[in-house]
Design a protein around this motif. Sequence first.
Motif, PDB file in Angstrom:
ATOM      1  N   TYR A 198       0.803  -1.212   0.000  1.00  8.40           N
ATOM      2  CA  TYR A 198       0.000   0.000   0.000  1.00  8.40           C
ATOM      3  C   TYR A 198       0.840   1.267   0.000  1.00  8.40           C
ATOM      4  O   TYR A 198       1.828   1.383   0.709  1.00  8.40           O
ATOM      5  N   SER A 199       0.407   2.194  -0.806  1.00  6.37           N
ATOM      6  CA  SER A 199       0.803   3.598  -0.701  1.00  6.37           C
ATOM      7  C   SER A 199      -0.424   4.382  -1.145  1.00  6.37           C
ATOM      8  O   SER A 199      -1.177   3.937  -2.018  1.00  6.37           O
ATOM      9  N   GLU A 200      -0.631   5.512  -0.536  1.00  7.38           N
ATOM     10  CA  GLU A 200      -1.803   6.329  -0.872  1.00  7.38           C
ATOM     11  C   GLU A 200      -1.798   6.711  -2.348  1.00  7.38           C
ATOM     12  O   GLU A 200      -2.825   6.656  -3.021  1.00  7.38           O
ATOM     13  N   GLU A 201      -0.629   7.084  -2.837  1.00  4.36           N
ATOM     14  CA  GLU A 201      -0.513   7.493  -4.242  1.00  4.36           C
ATOM     15  C   GLU A 201      -0.854   6.333  -5.188  1.00  4.36           C
ATOM     16  O   GLU A 201      -1.582   6.509  -6.161  1.00  4.36           O
ATOM     17  N   ALA A 202      -0.355   5.144  -4.887  1.00  6.72           N
ATOM     18  CA  ALA A 202      -0.623   3.989  -5.742  1.00  6.72           C
ATOM     19  C   ALA A 202      -2.095   3.610  -5.699  1.00  6.72           C
ATOM     20  O   ALA A 202      -2.707   3.342  -6.745  1.00  6.72           O
ATOM     21  N   ALA A 203      -2.682   3.575  -4.503  1.00  4.82           N
ATOM     22  CA  ALA A 203      -4.099   3.217  -4.386  1.00  4.82           C
ATOM     23  C   ALA A 203      -4.968   4.209  -5.143  1.00  4.82           C
ATOM     24  O   ALA A 203      -5.893   3.822  -5.862  1.00  4.82           O
ATOM     25  N   ILE A 263      -5.380  -3.412  -6.048  1.00  4.03           N
ATOM     26  CA  ILE A 263      -5.735  -2.793  -4.773  1.00  4.03           C
ATOM     27  C   ILE A 263      -6.023  -3.878  -3.740  1.00  4.03           C
ATOM     28  O   ILE A 263      -5.659  -3.747  -2.572  1.00  4.03           O
ATOM     29  N   GLY A 264      -6.639  -4.951  -4.164  1.00  4.17           N
ATOM     30  CA  GLY A 264      -6.878  -6.064  -3.259  1.00  4.17           C
ATOM     31  C   GLY A 264      -5.588  -6.612  -2.682  1.00  4.17           C
ATOM     32  O   GLY A 264      -5.507  -6.953  -1.502  1.00  4.17           O
ATOM     33  N   GLY A 313      -8.355   5.340  -9.888  1.00  9.97           N
ATOM     34  CA  GLY A 313      -8.614   6.173 -11.057  1.00  9.97           C
ATOM     35  C   GLY A 313      -8.682   5.393 -12.359  1.00  9.97           C
ATOM     36  O   GLY A 313      -9.158   5.907 -13.371  1.00  9.97           O
ATOM     37  N   ARG A 314      -8.229   4.148 -12.339  1.00  5.95           N
ATOM     38  CA  ARG A 314      -8.243   3.319 -13.549  1.00  5.95           C
ATOM     39  C   ARG A 314      -9.388   2.303 -13.558  1.00  5.95           C
ATOM     40  O   ARG A 314      -9.524   1.540 -14.499  1.00  5.95           O
ATOM     41  N   PHE A 315     -10.199   2.273 -12.522  1.00  3.20           N
ATOM     42  CA  PHE A 315     -11.275   1.286 -12.425  1.00  3.20           C
ATOM     43  C   PHE A 315     -12.220   1.323 -13.620  1.00  3.20           C
ATOM     44  O   PHE A 315     -12.607   0.293 -14.138  1.00  3.20           O
ATOM     45  N   ASP A 316     -12.603   2.515 -14.038  1.00  5.21           N
ATOM     46  CA  ASP A 316     -13.605   2.621 -15.098  1.00  5.21           C
ATOM     47  C   ASP A 316     -13.109   2.100 -16.433  1.00  5.21           C
ATOM     48  O   ASP A 316     -13.854   1.473 -17.175  1.00  5.21           O
ATOM     49  N   MET A 375     -15.637   4.752  -4.025  1.00  9.25           N
ATOM     50  CA  MET A 375     -16.183   3.786  -4.993  1.00  9.25           C
ATOM     51  C   MET A 375     -17.411   3.083  -4.416  1.00  9.25           C
ATOM     52  O   MET A 375     -18.393   2.860  -5.117  1.00  9.25           O
ATOM     53  N   LEU A 376     -17.345   2.730  -3.148  1.00  7.99           N
ATOM     54  CA  LEU A 376     -18.460   2.039  -2.502  1.00  7.99           C
ATOM     55  C   LEU A 376     -19.684   2.941  -2.360  1.00  7.99           C
ATOM     56  O   LEU A 376     -20.809   2.458  -2.330  1.00  7.99           O
ATOM     57  N   LYS A 377     -19.446   4.242  -2.285  1.00  8.74           N
ATOM     58  CA  LYS A 377     -20.547   5.204  -2.157  1.00  8.74           C
ATOM     59  C   LYS A 377     -21.075   5.669  -3.515  1.00  8.74           C
ATOM     60  O   LYS A 377     -22.012   6.457  -3.579  1.00  8.74           O
TER      61      LYS A 377
END
Length: 172
Positions: free
Chosen positions: A111-116, A134-135, A121-124, A148-150
């Motif tokens: 994990y890093s905040e920047e990477a997550a 991310i998992g 941002g690439r999900f779509d 994303m969940l919201k």
Amino acid sequence: ATVSRNPRVIEAYLGAQAQEALPVLAKWLGTYRVGPYAARAMHLIGDAAIPLLGAALALSESKTSALWALGHFGPRAASVRPLLLAALAFSTNAAQSDQDQLYWAIGQMGYSEEAASALVGRFDEYGEAPSAAIGAMGPQALPALLPMLKSENRDRIIRAMKAIQHWGPGAF
């Protein structure tokens, strides 16, 4: 004879020669059918290979093999994560296998905040691979997934849930 896969055993057996072999192996990373073997050898030699593998990302023919090795180093290769995140910006025309390998390697580094944030941002556009990456980062990535969940977008919600599923029971 059985060849050990333990980097410490390989370094002890090869000694300084292991380190000397790294630049030669790096030259083979982009060679058809030989590149994956060079990447595996570099990974087995140890952490001294990480900077050379990072440099190999600039060469498109070497990228897949270098990403494989960097991903297998996991968090120990986090020093080259900025190079991988920069590669995300240019991966839109890359082959699907290269993109998948890029996402996988980023996730394996932890994990890093920047990477997550970059992965969310690439999900779509890229769906499953960023979600799996991310998992792989673990529950620390939850803050990046909350928007994303919201979301009202069902596909985004599903991808966020798939990322969370990678964490397994007892993650929280």
